[in-house]
Design a protein around this motif. Structure first.
Motif, PDB file in Angstrom:
ATOM      1  N   PHE A 282      99.991 -13.420 -10.567  1.00  8.43           N
ATOM      2  CA  PHE A 282     100.122 -12.659 -10.541  1.00  8.43           C
ATOM      3  C   PHE A 282     100.439 -11.894  -9.217  1.00  8.43           C
ATOM      4  O   PHE A 282     101.934 -10.615  -9.809  1.00  8.43           O
ATOM      5  CB  PHE A 282      98.719 -11.931 -10.406  1.00  8.43           C
ATOM      6  CG  PHE A 282      98.252 -12.306 -12.105  1.00  8.43           C
ATOM      7  CD1 PHE A 282      98.724 -11.654 -13.264  1.00  8.43           C
ATOM      8  CD2 PHE A 282      97.874 -13.495 -12.244  1.00  8.43           C
ATOM      9  CE1 PHE A 282      98.271 -11.814 -14.308  1.00  8.43           C
ATOM     10  CE2 PHE A 282      96.975 -13.602 -13.263  1.00  8.43           C
ATOM     11  CZ  PHE A 282      97.470 -13.116 -14.651  1.00  8.43           C
ATOM     12  N   VAL A 283     101.131 -11.848  -8.228  1.00  7.14           N
ATOM     13  CA  VAL A 283     101.428 -11.594  -6.930  1.00  7.14           C
ATOM     14  C   VAL A 283     102.895 -12.015  -7.280  1.00  7.14           C
ATOM     15  O   VAL A 283     103.317 -10.939  -6.826  1.00  7.14           O
ATOM     16  CB  VAL A 283     101.008 -11.841  -5.895  1.00  7.14           C
ATOM     17  CG1 VAL A 283     101.447 -11.690  -4.784  1.00  7.14           C
ATOM     18  CG2 VAL A 283      99.360 -11.864  -5.290  1.00  7.14           C
ATOM     19  N   ALA A 284     103.590 -12.742  -7.787  1.00  6.18           N
ATOM     20  CA  ALA A 284     104.566 -12.634  -7.611  1.00  6.18           C
ATOM     21  C   ALA A 284     105.446 -12.025  -8.891  1.00  6.18           C
ATOM     22  O   ALA A 284     106.831 -11.189  -8.069  1.00  6.18           O
ATOM     23  CB  ALA A 284     105.174 -14.326  -8.086  1.00  6.18           C
ATOM     24  N   PHE A 285     105.382 -11.385  -9.374  1.00  5.26           N
ATOM     25  CA  PHE A 285     105.526 -10.171 -10.699  1.00  5.26           C
ATOM     26  C   PHE A 285     105.831  -9.757 -10.029  1.00  5.26           C
ATOM     27  O   PHE A 285     107.017  -9.148 -10.377  1.00  5.26           O
ATOM     28  CB  PHE A 285     104.458 -10.266 -11.811  1.00  5.26           C
ATOM     29  CG  PHE A 285     105.093  -9.188 -12.732  1.00  5.26           C
ATOM     30  CD1 PHE A 285     106.303 -10.093 -13.757  1.00  5.26           C
ATOM     31  CD2 PHE A 285     104.112  -8.093 -12.980  1.00  5.26           C
ATOM     32  CE1 PHE A 285     106.627  -9.041 -14.594  1.00  5.26           C
ATOM     33  CE2 PHE A 285     104.732  -7.213 -13.912  1.00  5.26           C
ATOM     34  CZ  PHE A 285     105.918  -7.452 -14.862  1.00  5.26           C
ATOM     35  N   PRO A 286     105.022  -8.371 -10.204  1.00  6.26           N
ATOM     36  CA  PRO A 286     106.248  -7.518  -9.158  1.00  6.26           C
ATOM     37  C   PRO A 286     107.764  -8.007  -8.118  1.00  6.26           C
ATOM     38  O   PRO A 286     108.248  -6.853  -7.930  1.00  6.26           O
ATOM     39  CB  PRO A 286     104.586  -7.002  -9.305  1.00  6.26           C
ATOM     40  CG  PRO A 286     103.413  -7.129  -8.526  1.00  6.26           C
ATOM     41  CD  PRO A 286     104.466  -8.663  -9.407  1.00  6.26           C
ATOM     42  N   PHE A 287     106.803  -8.845  -7.255  1.00 10.14           N
ATOM     43  CA  PHE A 287     107.523  -8.690  -5.853  1.00 10.14           C
ATOM     44  C   PHE A 287     108.709  -9.388  -6.506  1.00 10.14           C
ATOM     45  O   PHE A 287     109.669  -8.488  -5.495  1.00 10.14           O
ATOM     46  CB  PHE A 287     106.935  -9.667  -4.858  1.00 10.14           C
ATOM     47  CG  PHE A 287     105.575  -8.784  -3.245  1.00 10.14           C
ATOM     48  CD1 PHE A 287     106.171  -8.150  -3.260  1.00 10.14           C
ATOM     49  CD2 PHE A 287     104.636  -9.232  -4.416  1.00 10.14           C
ATOM     50  CE1 PHE A 287     105.226  -7.841  -2.356  1.00 10.14           C
ATOM     51  CE2 PHE A 287     103.584  -8.085  -3.811  1.00 10.14           C
ATOM     52  CZ  PHE A 287     104.498  -7.419  -2.606  1.00 10.14           C
ATOM     53  N   SER A 288     109.052 -10.137  -7.658  1.00  9.88           N
ATOM     54  CA  SER A 288     110.531 -10.553  -7.980  1.00  9.88           C
ATOM     55  C   SER A 288     111.503  -9.300  -8.346  1.00  9.88           C
ATOM     56  O   SER A 288     111.951  -9.542  -7.929  1.00  9.88           O
ATOM     57  CB  SER A 288     110.164 -12.038  -9.541  1.00  9.88           C
ATOM     58  OG  SER A 288     109.562 -12.449  -8.398  1.00  9.88           O
ATOM     59  N   ILE A 289     110.320  -8.628  -9.027  1.00  8.12           N
ATOM     60  CA  ILE A 289     111.056  -6.875  -9.667  1.00  8.12           C
ATOM     61  C   ILE A 289     111.518  -6.530  -8.855  1.00  8.12           C
ATOM     62  O   ILE A 289     112.446  -5.406  -8.231  1.00  8.12           O
ATOM     63  CB  ILE A 289     110.433  -6.455 -11.124  1.00  8.12           C
ATOM     64  CG1 ILE A 289     109.843  -6.946 -12.401  1.00  8.12           C
ATOM     65  CG2 ILE A 289     111.056  -5.016 -10.922  1.00  8.12           C
ATOM     66  CD1 ILE A 289     109.271  -7.051 -13.127  1.00  8.12           C
ATOM     67  N   ILE A 290     110.490  -6.399  -6.952  1.00 15.37           N
ATOM     68  CA  ILE A 290     110.699  -5.430  -6.143  1.00 15.37           C
ATOM     69  C   ILE A 290     111.521  -5.824  -5.310  1.00 15.37           C
ATOM     70  O   ILE A 290     112.992  -4.766  -5.294  1.00 15.37           O
ATOM     71  CB  ILE A 290     109.749  -5.702  -5.824  1.00 15.37           C
ATOM     72  CG1 ILE A 290     108.840  -4.644  -6.144  1.00 15.37           C
ATOM     73  CG2 ILE A 290     110.036  -4.385  -4.267  1.00 15.37           C
ATOM     74  CD1 ILE A 290     107.176  -4.603  -5.137  1.00 15.37           C
ATOM     75  N   PHE A 291     112.438  -7.079  -5.351  1.00 10.05           N
ATOM     76  CA  PHE A 291     113.608  -8.180  -4.625  1.00 10.05           C
ATOM     77  C   PHE A 291     114.735  -7.088  -5.637  1.00 10.05           C
ATOM     78  O   PHE A 291     115.421  -7.219  -4.661  1.00 10.05           O
ATOM     79  CB  PHE A 291     112.853  -9.073  -4.499  1.00 10.05           C
ATOM     80  CG  PHE A 291     112.552  -9.861  -3.534  1.00 10.05           C
ATOM     81  CD1 PHE A 291     113.417 -10.856  -2.234  1.00 10.05           C
ATOM     82  CD2 PHE A 291     111.571 -10.111  -3.280  1.00 10.05           C
ATOM     83  CE1 PHE A 291     112.758 -11.381  -1.411  1.00 10.05           C
ATOM     84  CE2 PHE A 291     110.693  -9.983  -1.475  1.00 10.05           C
ATOM     85  CZ  PHE A 291     112.010 -10.974  -1.034  1.00 10.05           C
ATOM     86  N   GLY A 292     114.719  -7.344  -6.968  1.00  9.47           N
ATOM     87  CA  GLY A 292     115.649  -7.711  -7.851  1.00  9.47           C
ATOM     88  C   GLY A 292     116.235  -5.769  -6.632  1.00  9.47           C
ATOM     89  O   GLY A 292     117.110  -5.358  -7.208  1.00  9.47           O
ATOM     90  N   ARG A 293     115.160  -4.563  -7.428  1.00 11.48           N
ATOM     91  CA  ARG A 293     115.814  -2.990  -7.032  1.00 11.48           C
ATOM     92  C   ARG A 293     115.807  -3.166  -6.169  1.00 11.48           C
ATOM     93  O   ARG A 293     117.227  -2.189  -5.571  1.00 11.48           O
ATOM     94  CB  ARG A 293     114.026  -2.755  -7.456  1.00 11.48           C
ATOM     95  CG  ARG A 293     113.667  -2.676  -8.938  1.00 11.48           C
ATOM     96  CD  ARG A 293     114.692  -1.355 -10.038  1.00 11.48           C
ATOM     97  NE  ARG A 293     114.254  -2.720 -10.863  1.00 11.48           N
ATOM     98  CZ  ARG A 293     114.500  -1.227 -12.448  1.00 11.48           C
ATOM     99  NH1 ARG A 293     115.830  -0.851 -11.834  1.00 11.48           N
ATOM    100  NH2 ARG A 293     113.919  -1.905 -13.148  1.00 11.48           N
TER     101      ARG A 293
END
Length: 429
Positions: A282-293
């Motif tokens: 669950f932590v990795a989900f938003p941080f993966s997208i944040i990395f992309g942005r």
């Protein structure tokens, strides 16, 4: 997801599908189940089971590492990419399912089936990664790649929750099943999920870029591969990046594959480990997208360096872990960078390669990734056996991140990498 088209979403769904394998088979349930089977079949120490698990990961990655370049070169022929993708996908599904029929004391057979399904999983990912150039333009690669990893983390939690609920209920004797039987059922749940959500990928994603089919395609594939290696100077920047990737991604993969074994050796219960690793998803989900942005704003290399720095700290912190709370903190730290560093590495590489030869170069991408994954688990296994302490084995992984980071500095910050009109040849001009 609103700004993505049907083909991009279908491609992303394979991350949603195969991540069930990553969390259940590579990272959590199977490693813990293997320790139970190993303890039932031998009186050796738990540290030895950690070592054997590391060796099995090394064998599987060694095999796929040798296959990756030539398979990628063959897949550059139009129409071949999806055929090879399906072949390895089916191999992975079959042998993941077969884990459920291994007798409870046959730990060596369990490892053999694991090695084979890991080859199927890794092989399918070679062609899946290479499809990135077919489904989206360069300017959207960071977003699509990171969304794939992000959705994978969320998608994997659904079968994982079903599986750990079954295991915990068995452990609590709420249902009349042994923990071993519950683990076997979880392997079937994983393979079913993986198969079902791969269907959109098979149905909607097509190979657009490639070369025309020639006579004797296999022979000509070897010739093209030899030519690429002979003229490596034409792809200098690309191969410097791959060398850096070789080291730092080995550290990432090793932490993923050895995490539950390390937690178990620290005395953390199986049920607690499963819950901790679920939270990591669950932590990795938003941080993966944040990395992309952030990669779109600060460039890919900057975000890869951020991931390397965080993982270096993780290695140091892991040495001092003593309690379950410490392991919770470690898991959250891993979640902040695990998907991001992988997603941005994939999209950065996708921008560098010529589209019509994407499979050949993603074959190299995977051979550097998979060959590197032999070294990390092997280092952990050897250091753990020599010292008798798993934490020293985990600490030794920091070497991989330091070397990878140093080499990454050597990759020129060429702005033309982001220009969709330039090929890998032009990057070295």
């Amino acid at each position: 997801m609103k700004d993505l088209n049907k083909i991009e979403k279908s491609w992303i769904m394979y991350d949603w599908a195969n991540s069930a394998y990553s969390i259940a088979i590579t990272s959590t349930i199977l490693p813990l189940y293997f320790k139970m089977v190993y303890s039932s079949g031998t009186s050796a120490s738990s540290a030895n089971s950690t070592a054997y698990w590391g060796y099995a990961n090394s064998i599987g990655t060694l095999i796929i590492a040798f296959l990756a370049p030539i398979l990628g070169t063959i897949a550059d022929y139009k129409g071949y990419k999806m055929k090879l993708f399906k072949t390895f996908f089916i191999l992975g599904i079959i042998f993941t399912s077969l884990l459920s029929i291994v007798p409870n004391t046959y730990w060596s057979l369990l490892l053999i089936f694991y090695v084979i399904n890991s080859i199927g999983f890794s092989g399918s990912c070679i062609f899946y990664d290479a499809f990135l150039v077919d489904v989206t333009p360069k300017e959207k690669m960071d977003r699509v790649s990171s969304m794939g990893f992000g959705m994978g983390y969320i998608g994997s939690t659904i079968p994982f929750i079903l599986s750990i609920s079954l295991i915990i209920l068995s452990q609590s004797k709420v249902i009349p099943l042994s923990i071993q039987t519950s683990c076997k059922i979880s392997f079937l749940i994983t393979s079913a999920w993986w198969a079902l959500f791969t269907l959109p990928m098979i149905k909607n994603v097509k190979q657009i870029h490639g070369i025309n089919i020639e006579k004797a395609p296999i022979v000509n594939s070897f010739i093209r591969l030899k030519s690429t290696l002979k003229n490596i100077k034409h792809h200098k920047n690309l191969f410097i990046f791959l060398l850096a990737y070789f080291f730092y991604i080995d550290g990432v993969d090793t932490i993923i594959t050895m995490a539950t074994s390390y937690g178990s050796d620290l005395g953390i219960s199986s049920s607690t480990l499963l819950i901790i690793l679920l939270v990591t998803q669950f932590v990795a989900f938003p941080f993966s997208i944040i990395f992309g942005r952030l990669a779109e704003k600060f460039k890919d290399k900057t975000m890869i360096f951020c991931g390397i720095i965080i993982y270096s700290f993780i290695c140091i912190y892991s040495y001092f872990i003593k309690t379950s709370l410490d392991f919770w903190v470690l898991a959250v730290l891993v979640g902040t960078s695990q998907g991001g560093i992988q997603a941005i590495s994939r999209s950065y590489f996708g921008k560098l390669v010529p589209k019509e030869r994407a499979n050949e170069f993603f074959g190299f991408y995977n051979i550097f990734g998979k060959f590197s994954a032999i070294m990390g688990p092997f280092i952990v296994g050897i250091v753990t056996q020599l010292t008798g302490e798993t934490r020293k084995g985990v600490l030794s992984i920091i070497f991989l991140f330091l070397v990878g980071g140093i080499i990454l500095f050597k990759v020129p910050a060429d702005k033309r990498c982001a220009n969709s009109k330039n090929t890998a040849y032009e990057l070295d001009a």
